[in-house]
Design an enzyme around this catalytic site. Structure first.
Site, short mmCIF file in Angstrom:
data_model
loop_
_atom_site.label_atom_id
_atom_site.label_comp_id
_atom_site.label_asym_id
_atom_site.label_seq_id
_atom_site.Cartn_x
_atom_site.Cartn_y
_atom_site.Cartn_z
N ALA A 222 0.82 -1.22 0.00
CA ALA A 222 0.00 0.00 0.00
C ALA A 222 0.85 1.26 0.00
O ALA A 222 0.50 2.27 -0.62
CB ALA A 222 -0.93 0.00 1.22
N ASN A 225 2.92 2.79 -3.38
CA ASN A 225 2.19 3.73 -4.24
C ASN A 225 1.63 4.87 -3.39
O ASN A 225 1.47 4.74 -2.18
CB ASN A 225 1.08 3.02 -5.03
CG ASN A 225 -0.08 2.56 -4.16
OD1 ASN A 225 -0.85 3.38 -3.65
ND2 ASN A 225 -0.20 1.25 -3.96
N ASN A 227 -1.34 6.51 -3.72
CA ASN A 227 -2.76 6.82 -3.92
C ASN A 227 -3.53 7.16 -2.66
O ASN A 227 -4.41 8.01 -2.68
CB ASN A 227 -3.44 5.66 -4.66
CG ASN A 227 -3.04 5.61 -6.11
OD1 ASN A 227 -1.86 5.69 -6.44
ND2 ASN A 227 -4.01 5.52 -7.00
N TRP A 237 0.25 6.97 -16.33
CA TRP A 237 0.28 6.18 -17.55
C TRP A 237 -0.15 7.00 -18.78
O TRP A 237 -0.21 6.47 -19.87
CB TRP A 237 -0.63 4.96 -17.41
CG TRP A 237 -0.04 3.88 -16.57
CD1 TRP A 237 0.64 2.79 -16.99
CD2 TRP A 237 -0.08 3.79 -15.14
NE1 TRP A 237 1.04 2.03 -15.93
CE2 TRP A 237 0.60 2.61 -14.78
CE3 TRP A 237 -0.61 4.58 -14.13
CZ2 TRP A 237 0.76 2.20 -13.45
CZ3 TRP A 237 -0.45 4.19 -12.82
CH2 TRP A 237 0.22 3.01 -12.48
N CYS A 273 4.45 -0.07 -13.47
CA CYS A 273 4.46 -1.31 -12.69
C CYS A 273 5.85 -1.79 -12.29
O CYS A 273 6.06 -2.22 -11.16
CB CYS A 273 3.67 -2.40 -13.41
SG CYS A 273 4.39 -2.94 -14.99
N HIS A 331 2.88 -7.17 -17.13
CA HIS A 331 2.67 -6.51 -15.84
C HIS A 331 3.66 -7.11 -14.86
O HIS A 331 3.96 -8.30 -14.90
CB HIS A 331 1.23 -6.69 -15.35
CG HIS A 331 0.97 -6.01 -14.04
ND1 HIS A 331 1.31 -4.70 -13.80
CD2 HIS A 331 0.41 -6.47 -12.89
CE1 HIS A 331 0.97 -4.38 -12.58
NE2 HIS A 331 0.43 -5.43 -12.00
N ASP A 354 1.39 -6.82 -5.07
CA ASP A 354 1.35 -5.91 -6.22
C ASP A 354 1.12 -4.49 -5.71
O ASP A 354 0.03 -4.16 -5.25
CB ASP A 354 0.25 -6.33 -7.19
CG ASP A 354 0.35 -5.60 -8.53
OD1 ASP A 354 1.14 -4.65 -8.64
OD2 ASP A 354 -0.39 -5.99 -9.46
N GLU A 443 -2.22 -24.99 -19.99
CA GLU A 443 -3.36 -24.40 -20.69
C GLU A 443 -4.09 -25.45 -21.51
O GLU A 443 -3.48 -26.25 -22.22
CB GLU A 443 -2.89 -23.28 -21.62
CG GLU A 443 -2.35 -22.05 -20.90
CD GLU A 443 -3.46 -21.19 -20.30
OE1 GLU A 443 -4.63 -21.61 -20.31
OE2 GLU A 443 -3.14 -20.10 -19.81
N GLU A 448 -6.85 -27.57 -15.69
CA GLU A 448 -6.87 -26.10 -15.78
C GLU A 448 -8.30 -25.59 -15.91
O GLU A 448 -8.70 -24.61 -15.27
CB GLU A 448 -6.02 -25.64 -16.96
CG GLU A 448 -5.87 -24.13 -17.09
CD GLU A 448 -6.83 -23.54 -18.12
OE1 GLU A 448 -7.09 -22.32 -18.06
OE2 GLU A 448 -7.32 -24.30 -18.97
N TYR A 528 2.46 0.18 -22.94
CA TYR A 528 2.63 -1.25 -22.66
C TYR A 528 1.35 -1.87 -22.10
O TYR A 528 1.20 -3.08 -22.07
CB TYR A 528 3.81 -1.49 -21.73
CG TYR A 528 3.55 -1.24 -20.26
CD1 TYR A 528 3.23 -2.27 -19.39
CD2 TYR A 528 3.61 0.06 -19.73
CE1 TYR A 528 3.00 -2.03 -18.05
CE2 TYR A 528 3.37 0.30 -18.40
CZ TYR A 528 3.07 -0.74 -17.56
OH TYR A 528 2.82 -0.50 -16.23
#
Length: 697
Positions: A222, A225, A227, A237, A273, A331, A354, A443, A448, A528
């Site tokens: 947290a 970033n 925000n 971006w 990212c 990402h 992330d 896959e 899966e 990207y």
């Protein structure tokens, strides 16, 4: 006994740092890892008659309390209730040697150590000093314990690395200077914890939770970033970066973290990212949590968590922004290694974090930790943010042509496009390791698809058993028609910035019927994130195909046509919408990344600690235009204490230029030197070299 007079406190710096793997920290402060004993010596002028009168007090945070494990009281004769203990070691006259052991579950952070001595009815107190306590991946009882020494060297002690970027079929290496041991970085990492919303709301409770890597890593995700909490990096971006630094120009975390700290905690502009992930890796490694950087190619951003990414285009191939869903070329996030006592031992190991601000979690922009075992098994009901990560690597991709407000055509449905070549740096080398199998079963396999359906079911029902009013996964039963033609876009050569781009569209008739195909070609400069920002080219062609015939159509994108539209990402998306009367349409896409010219780095001599050596950098202006006001930047932990900047005033068209500068290594071992040519006329030209620095002779 007379009052204890302590003339000197010796924290046994060299001995303790070696034992605790903290020798690399550029700090004179005592730095220890929890769950492991450290030594301390006291020079005294008083004879000690009874050791039973000695009491140690270790405390951390603004309101230390034994009930919250932020204060520990322990004597030489018995272990304290908190699990801390002390023992006397053999010593010379006039000196007291002690070994102090913290529990493997101790709160991490900066501690004050006090000694109390009882003499008669008097208590003498002496503050011995401060020390920093970190997580301990070498301790089997610590939640962050990592058994493999080579992995500990990589994921805790390596202060440089590689972040993979580009495209699934064109993966590129970018060097990153983590620099977790550089001067001030430990202080800044602890300051990040103290600036969090949790700490501001209840400092005592926040500090007491810092024994738990689940809690600490979530706070860092947290705080990196800006925000919600005026954290370290502000993301951007879109548009220009004149009020800050272009995210592509960062080469490491040290400059960013120092800028945030020296700027009185104003967010540093700007990041994307890989910047958020690089800074997160630095902070978590600095605090002792094993951490690595992960790149997911064809990464889904599923805003409504229905595990389906819908893309809309018009009949010319132009992207229509009818949904917030998107598929990014790549990402970047982090994985950290620790146990999950909150979930059960099955979910121990690598956990996704992330720090890129995409979606809110429990009201603020944070993500994780999400167990990759939970992701692989479709256990999207488990904390934290498993649905978002699951979608990033597993969502199905559906493309629609919108012919009119009332008519849309489903032309493309792919269950295998998302989550490709999930990558991280290898242990001990700069090679790429594919970790896709950690996130999902092969896959298209039955396992899966079963996991995918399990996740859909879990997302469709709340834990209370009630159907949600919003964000209900929508199953799609309509199938895309199978086109009677196939096609592909082929690059004639690997494109370099400043040169024309040559492509060929190859179309094949899959059946015996004669047909006429209307082809609408479009090329756009994209980020990207695959968001189009500027149109470069639009062509229309009519191609006739006989029975099972193959035809090729070649076309070019001149440099003069794309040079003013190309973004710093150097990415172009070419689309061909192929329409057949009374038949299914075909969409053909090609992502292009323009390559930078090479930058050559030569180290002109042996690299030895505290000995100067020259570095020679050669680079080329890739354009047919003169360029001015370029800057060559260099950085590297253990090589340069601050980022080096050298002005390059002018470069003629296609001219090569050479710059020399001096480095004086101050740390031995494997080191990484990053060099970056920054210019307003084209995106950065980057390079790096790995050096083996010998100890001082």
């Amino acid at each position: 006994m007379a009052a204890l007079k302590i003339t000197k406190v010796n924290w046994q710096s060299k001995l303790n740092k070696a034992a605790h793997h903290t020798s690399d920290y550029s700090s004179t402060e005592a730095i220890f890892r929890r769950g492991q004993p450290f030594n301390i010596s006291l020079n005294i002028k008083t004879t000690v008659q009874s050791w039973d009168n000695f009491t140690f007090i270790a405390s951390t945070g603004p309101s230390p309390a034994e009930s919250q494990q932020t204060k520990a009281v322990f004597t030489l004769s018995e272990e304290g209730a908190s699990g801390w203990s002390a023992a006397q070691e053999p010593s010379e006259p006039g000196c007291l040697n002690f070994t102090i052991l913290s529990p493997a579950s101790a709160v991490i952070g900066r501690y004050k150590l006090k000694l109390q001595v009882l003499s008669g009815n008097k208590v003498f107190s002496k503050v011995l000093g401060q020390f920093v306590l970190l997580f301990n991946p070498w301790c089997p009882d610590d939640d962050v314990y990592m058994a493999n020494e080579r992995e500990r060297q990589e994921y805790v002690l390596n202060d440089s690395g590689i972040i993979f970027q580009g495209l699934e079929k064109d993966i590129q290496q970018e060097a990153w200077n983590y620099g977790q041991f550089e001067e001030d970085i430990l202080d800044i990492s602890l300051a990040i914890l103290d600036r969090s919303l949790n700490h501001r709301e209840d400092p005592a409770v926040d500090v007491s939770n810092r024994n738990n890597p689940v809690y600490v890593s979530r706070v860092i995700s947290a705080m990196v970033n800006s925000n919600d909490e005026k954290g370290v990096v502000e993301g951007k971006w879109n548009g220009k970066y004149r009020s800050g630094t272009n995210p592509l120009q960062w080469s490491g975390s040290v400059t960013i973290l120092r800028k945030w700290h020296r700027g009185r905690y104003r967010p540093v502009r700007y990041g994307q990212c890989w910047v958020f992930a690089g800074v997160t890796c630095t902070v978590l490694r600095c605090l002792g949590i094993p951490t690595r950087v992960i790149t997911n190619f064809n990464s889904a951003h599923d805003t409504n968590i229905n595990l389906s990414i819908d893309k809309y285009i018009d009949i010319s191939g132009k992207t229509l922004h009818l949904t917030e869903d998107s598929v990014w070329n790549f990402h970047v996030w982090n994985e950290s290694w620790f146990t999950r006592r909150d979930l059960g031992s099955f979910y121990d190991g690598w956990q996704v974090l992330d720090a890129t601000p995409q979606e809110k979690s429990k009201g603020i922009y944070q993500c994780g930790p999400a167990s990759i075992r939970a992701i692989k098994e479709g256990d999207v009901n488990l904390d934290y943010d498993s649905p978002f990560v699951f979608a990033a690597v597993n969502a199905d991709c559906v493309t629609w042509i919108r012919h009119s407000k009332k008519r849309k055509e489903r032309i493309y449905s792919n269950t295998r496009k998302i989550g490709k070549c999930i990558s991280t740096k290898a242990v001990g080398t700069n090679s790429r390791v594919d970790v896709t199998a950690n996130y999902k079963y092969p896959e298209g396999s039955s396992k899966e698809r079963r996991v995918y359906k399990k996740a859909l079911k879990l997302l469709g029902v709340r834990r209370t058993g009630k159907k949600p009013k919003t964000r209900k996964p929508k199953r799609r039963f309509s199938r895309a028609q199978t086109p009677s033609i196939s096609g592909k876009l082929i690059l004639d050569a690997s494109p370099v910035i400043g040169q024309d781009i040559l492509l060929t569209l190859s179309l094949r008739n899959l059946i015996s019927d004669f047909k006429t195909i209307k082809v609408k070609l479009k090329a756009s400069a994209i980020l990207y994130t695959r968001r189009p920002k500027a149109e470069i080219l639009e062509l229309y062609r009519s191609i006739k195909l006989g029975s099972e015939e193959v035809k090729e159509f070649s076309f070019g994108i001149p440099y003069s046509q794309y040079k003013n539209s190309l973004l710093d990402d150097r990415k172009i998306l070419v689309t061909a919408v192929c329409q057949i009367k009374k038949g299914a349409s075909l969409l053909v896409e090609k992502d292009i990344v323009l390559q930078d010219p090479f930058l050559t780095i030569k180290v002109l001599g042996p690299t030895v600690v505290h000995q100067a050596v020259n570095v020679e950098v050669t680079f080329t202006n890739p354009l047919s235009d003169e360029v001015t006001d370029c800057v060559l930047r260099a950085e590297g932990s253990g090589l340069l204490k601050e980022q080096l900047r050298i002005s390059v005033a002018r470069m003629a068209p296609m001219e090569s230029s050479t710059v020399q500068f001096e480095i004086i290594p101050y740390r031995s071992g494997t080191r990484q030197l990053q060099v970056d040519l920054v210019c307003i006329h084209f995106s950065d030209i980057k390079g790096f070299v790995t050096l083996d620095v010998a100890p001082a002779q």
